[in-house]
Write an enzyme that holds these catalytic residues in place. Structure first.
Site, PDB file in Angstrom:
ATOM      1  N   HIS A   1       3.788   2.467  13.124  1.00 28.06           N
ATOM      2  CA  HIS A   1       3.047   3.287  11.714  1.00 28.06           C
ATOM      3  C   HIS A   1       3.348   3.336  10.402  1.00 28.06           C
ATOM      4  O   HIS A   1       3.620   4.352  10.478  1.00 28.06           O
ATOM      5  CB  HIS A   1       2.238   4.186  12.914  1.00 28.06           C
ATOM      6  CG  HIS A   1       0.964   5.377  12.184  1.00 28.06           C
ATOM      7  ND1 HIS A   1       0.326   6.192  12.502  1.00 28.06           N
ATOM      8  CD2 HIS A   1       0.424   5.084  10.721  1.00 28.06           C
ATOM      9  CE1 HIS A   1      -0.557   6.567  11.615  1.00 28.06           C
ATOM     10  NE2 HIS A   1       0.161   5.603  10.315  1.00 28.06           N
TER      11      HIS A   1
ATOM     12  N   GLU B   1       0.442   7.928  20.331  1.00 23.02           N
ATOM     13  CA  GLU B   1       1.509   7.675  19.533  1.00 23.02           C
ATOM     14  C   GLU B   1       2.763   8.340  19.718  1.00 23.02           C
ATOM     15  O   GLU B   1       2.317   9.998  19.834  1.00 23.02           O
ATOM     16  CB  GLU B   1       0.747   7.802  17.855  1.00 23.02           C
ATOM     17  CG  GLU B   1       0.385   6.272  17.348  1.00 23.02           C
ATOM     18  CD  GLU B   1       0.206   5.928  15.697  1.00 23.02           C
ATOM     19  OE1 GLU B   1       1.095   6.873  15.427  1.00 23.02           O
ATOM     20  OE2 GLU B   1      -0.366   4.997  15.480  1.00 23.02           O
TER      21      GLU B   1
ATOM     22  N   ALA C   1       2.675   1.236   8.344  1.00 22.75           N
ATOM     23  CA  ALA C   1       2.140   0.552   7.146  1.00 22.75           C
ATOM     24  C   ALA C   1       2.333   0.592   5.457  1.00 22.75           C
ATOM     25  O   ALA C   1       2.385   0.354   4.918  1.00 22.75           O
ATOM     26  CB  ALA C   1       0.432   0.813   7.272  1.00 22.75           C
TER      27      ALA C   1
ATOM     28  N   THR D   1      -4.591  -1.385  10.991  1.00 29.51           N
ATOM     29  CA  THR D   1      -3.772  -0.522  10.085  1.00 29.51           C
ATOM     30  C   THR D   1      -4.424   1.043  10.412  1.00 29.51           C
ATOM     31  O   THR D   1      -4.223   1.533   9.408  1.00 29.51           O
ATOM     32  CB  THR D   1      -3.289  -0.676   9.772  1.00 29.51           C
ATOM     33  OG1 THR D   1      -4.219  -1.675   8.222  1.00 29.51           O
ATOM     34  CG2 THR D   1      -2.521  -2.350   9.305  1.00 29.51           C
ATOM     35  N   SER D   2      -5.564   1.026  11.591  1.00 28.94           N
ATOM     36  CA  SER D   2      -6.226   2.476  10.646  1.00 28.94           C
ATOM     37  C   SER D   2      -6.160   3.338  11.872  1.00 28.94           C
ATOM     38  O   SER D   2      -4.699   4.109  11.094  1.00 28.94           O
ATOM     39  CB  SER D   2      -7.517   2.499  10.998  1.00 28.94           C
ATOM     40  OG  SER D   2      -8.408   1.695  12.171  1.00 28.94           O
ATOM     41  N   ARG D   3      -6.401   3.959  12.773  1.00 28.99           N
ATOM     42  CA  ARG D   3      -5.948   4.913  13.442  1.00 28.99           C
ATOM     43  C   ARG D   3      -5.796   4.298  15.205  1.00 28.99           C
ATOM     44  O   ARG D   3      -7.633   3.317  15.190  1.00 28.99           O
ATOM     45  CB  ARG D   3      -6.701   6.366  13.524  1.00 28.99           C
ATOM     46  CG  ARG D   3      -6.562   6.782  12.147  1.00 28.99           C
ATOM     47  CD  ARG D   3      -5.461   7.405  12.586  1.00 28.99           C
ATOM     48  NE  ARG D   3      -5.011   8.145  11.306  1.00 28.99           N
ATOM     49  CZ  ARG D   3      -3.972   8.531   9.972  1.00 28.99           C
ATOM     50  NH1 ARG D   3      -3.644   6.665   9.644  1.00 28.99           N
ATOM     51  NH2 ARG D   3      -4.345   9.070   9.105  1.00 28.99           N
TER      52      ARG D   3
ATOM     53  N   GLY E   1     -13.864   0.028   2.296  1.00 28.62           N
ATOM     54  CA  GLY E   1     -12.673   1.218   1.067  1.00 28.62           C
ATOM     55  C   GLY E   1     -12.129   0.774   0.210  1.00 28.62           C
ATOM     56  O   GLY E   1     -11.709  -1.287   0.381  1.00 28.62           O
ATOM     57  N   ARG E   2     -11.221   1.761   0.143  1.00 32.41           N
ATOM     58  CA  ARG E   2     -10.146   1.138  -1.031  1.00 32.41           C
ATOM     59  C   ARG E   2      -9.255  -0.348  -0.060  1.00 32.41           C
ATOM     60  O   ARG E   2      -8.603  -1.082  -0.701  1.00 32.41           O
ATOM     61  CB  ARG E   2      -8.865   2.394  -1.391  1.00 32.41           C
ATOM     62  CG  ARG E   2      -9.449   3.066  -2.374  1.00 32.41           C
ATOM     63  CD  ARG E   2      -8.624   4.414  -3.070  1.00 32.41           C
ATOM     64  NE  ARG E   2      -8.950   4.870  -1.771  1.00 32.41           N
ATOM     65  CZ  ARG E   2      -9.455   6.493  -1.852  1.00 32.41           C
ATOM     66  NH1 ARG E   2      -9.952   6.107  -3.229  1.00 32.41           N
ATOM     67  NH2 ARG E   2      -9.565   6.696  -0.706  1.00 32.41           N
ATOM     68  N   ILE E   3      -9.188   0.207   1.048  1.00 33.34           N
ATOM     69  CA  ILE E   3      -7.424  -0.597   1.786  1.00 33.34           C
ATOM     70  C   ILE E   3      -8.508  -1.721   1.885  1.00 33.34           C
ATOM     71  O   ILE E   3      -7.521  -2.991   2.121  1.00 33.34           O
ATOM     72  CB  ILE E   3      -7.079   0.018   2.535  1.00 33.34           C
ATOM     73  CG1 ILE E   3      -6.379   1.824   2.213  1.00 33.34           C
ATOM     74  CG2 ILE E   3      -5.957  -0.432   3.438  1.00 33.34           C
ATOM     75  CD1 ILE E   3      -5.571   2.818   3.433  1.00 33.34           C
TER      76      ILE E   3
HETATM   77  C1  DGY Z   1      -2.103   7.383   6.332  1.00 36.82           C
HETATM   78  O1  DGY Z   1      -1.761   8.321   5.043  1.00 36.82           O
HETATM   79  O2  DGY Z   1      -3.160   8.170   6.601  1.00 36.82           O
HETATM   80  C2  DGY Z   1      -0.843   6.856   6.638  1.00 36.82           C
HETATM   81  O3  DGY Z   1      -2.099   6.112   7.676  1.00 36.82           O
HETATM   82  C3  DGY Z   1       0.256   6.901   7.120  1.00 36.82           C
HETATM   83  O4  DGY Z   1       1.011   6.736   5.434  1.00 36.82           O
END
Ligand code: DGY
Length: 329
Positions: A288, A269, A290, A238-240, A157-159
């Site tokens: 967390h 977390e 990012a 960097t997702s979940r 996706g975007r990221i």
């Molecule tokens: C989100 O926005 O989902 C990030 O994990 C925190 O900014």
């Protein structure tokens, strides 16, 4: 006319708080830590709008405690796995999120983790601070080259695409996997090739995760899949946190099944200070962060406020995650 009552579950940047305070009777949870569940349930009673964070579980119980006058849930995040969207939709409550504004910032952090893990930056810093740096060493802290290597992006996706765009500057071969293929134009622009997850894991030197947390992606990176990765591979998340089986990751890093990991997200977390992963030099963990730049958190706050205020006015949210609430019937 009385002003709408709103609960904001943490102090967010003024760019969002100021317009909310101006228009609403606003209760802001003042602590650094999220409201404990009982307190959250108490504070939402009778509110018209809620600004929630990814640390707050918004479910049927909470919606019932809030009451039938609740008109909008505005989540201060792009991810919304903390919200039971079906429960909101069932009550015709629109849920807003903050897509787009944190894309580049999140991609930057994914790259910080890729570079730091590949070049052993945190380990090097610990080495110097411990007074262990005695000379330039031909074999000291050797890492792996990022330039010219293969990156596999899971979730395009975007990221994911923003991460790919940065990879082009490092002359990397770019593989991606997603439920559906990107357009030809995107593939061409980024020089990215679609791969099955199996291919991607087997061929990538860096694997970067950018999927939403769903029933399909929970524990996506498990023991079996880690075993198919290269022994020098770097895994970046960097997702979940729950997308990765953390026990399996610990064993894979400890036993040299893969080379290193960089985690912005963990399960649970916060990660406990005595988590086994923190005993490993080849595992880098940050809390967390990012999207954590001044500018981006400000933009997220404005967007969360815009969603909230639109919902309170009975207008369509600028960024609804359940637009079906606007369907007639
Ligand atoms: C989100 O926005 O989902 C990030 O994990 C925190 O900014």
């Amino acid at each position: 006319m009385s002003r709408p009552r709103v609960f904001v579950a943490r102090v967010i940047p003024e760019a969002g708080l100021a317009p909310i305070r101006e228009a609403c009777d606003t209760d802001v949870w003042p602590d650094e830590l999220p409201p404990p569940r009982e307190e959250l349930l108490r504070r939402v009673e009778g509110i018209d709008g809620l600004v929630s964070l990814l640390t707050d579980r918004v479910d049927g119980e909470l919606l019932d405690r809030a009451g039938p006058q609740l008109r909008v849930v505005s989540n201060y995040a792009v991810g919304f796995d903390n919200v039971d969207v079906a429960a909101c939709t069932g009550r015709r409550i629109p849920v807003g999120n903050t897509p787009g504004v944190l894309t580049e910032t999140t991609a930057d952090l994914a790259w910080a983790l890729i570079m730091a893990a590949a070049r052993r930056v945190a380990e090097g810093d610990r080495y110097v601070r411990a007074g262990r740096w005695r000379t330039w060493g031909p074999m000291l802290l050797l890492g792996s080259d990022v330039h010219g290597s293969t990156i596999g992006i899971v979730g395009f996706g975007r990221i994911g695409q923003a991460v790919a765009r940065r990879a082009t500057g490092f002359g990397m071969r770019i593989l991606y996997h997603d439920l559906s293929r990107a357009t030809e134009a995107v593939e061409r622009e980024l020089g990215a090739r679609f791969a099955t997850l199996d291919e991607l894991l087997a061929e990538s030197d860096v694997v970067s995760l950018h999927v939403n947390l769903t029933d399909v992606t929970r524990q996506l990176i498990n023991r079996e899949r880690l075993a198919t990765m290269k022994t020098n591979a770097i895994l970046v998340n960097t997702s979940r946190g729950p997308v990765v089986d953390q026990v399996a990751l610990f064993e894979a890093l400890r036993d040299g099944v893969i080379g290193a990991a960089g985690l912005d997200v963990t399960d649970p977390e916060p990660m406990a200070a005595d988590d086994p992963l923190l005993t490993l030099e080849n595992c880098l963990v940050v809390p967390h962060i990012a999207s954590a730049t001044h500018a981006t958190r400000g933009r997220m706050a404005s967007m969360a406020a815009a969603n909230l205020l639109a919902g309170l006015r009975g207008e369509r949210l600028p960024n609804p995650v359940n637009p079906e609430v606007y369907d007639r019937g």
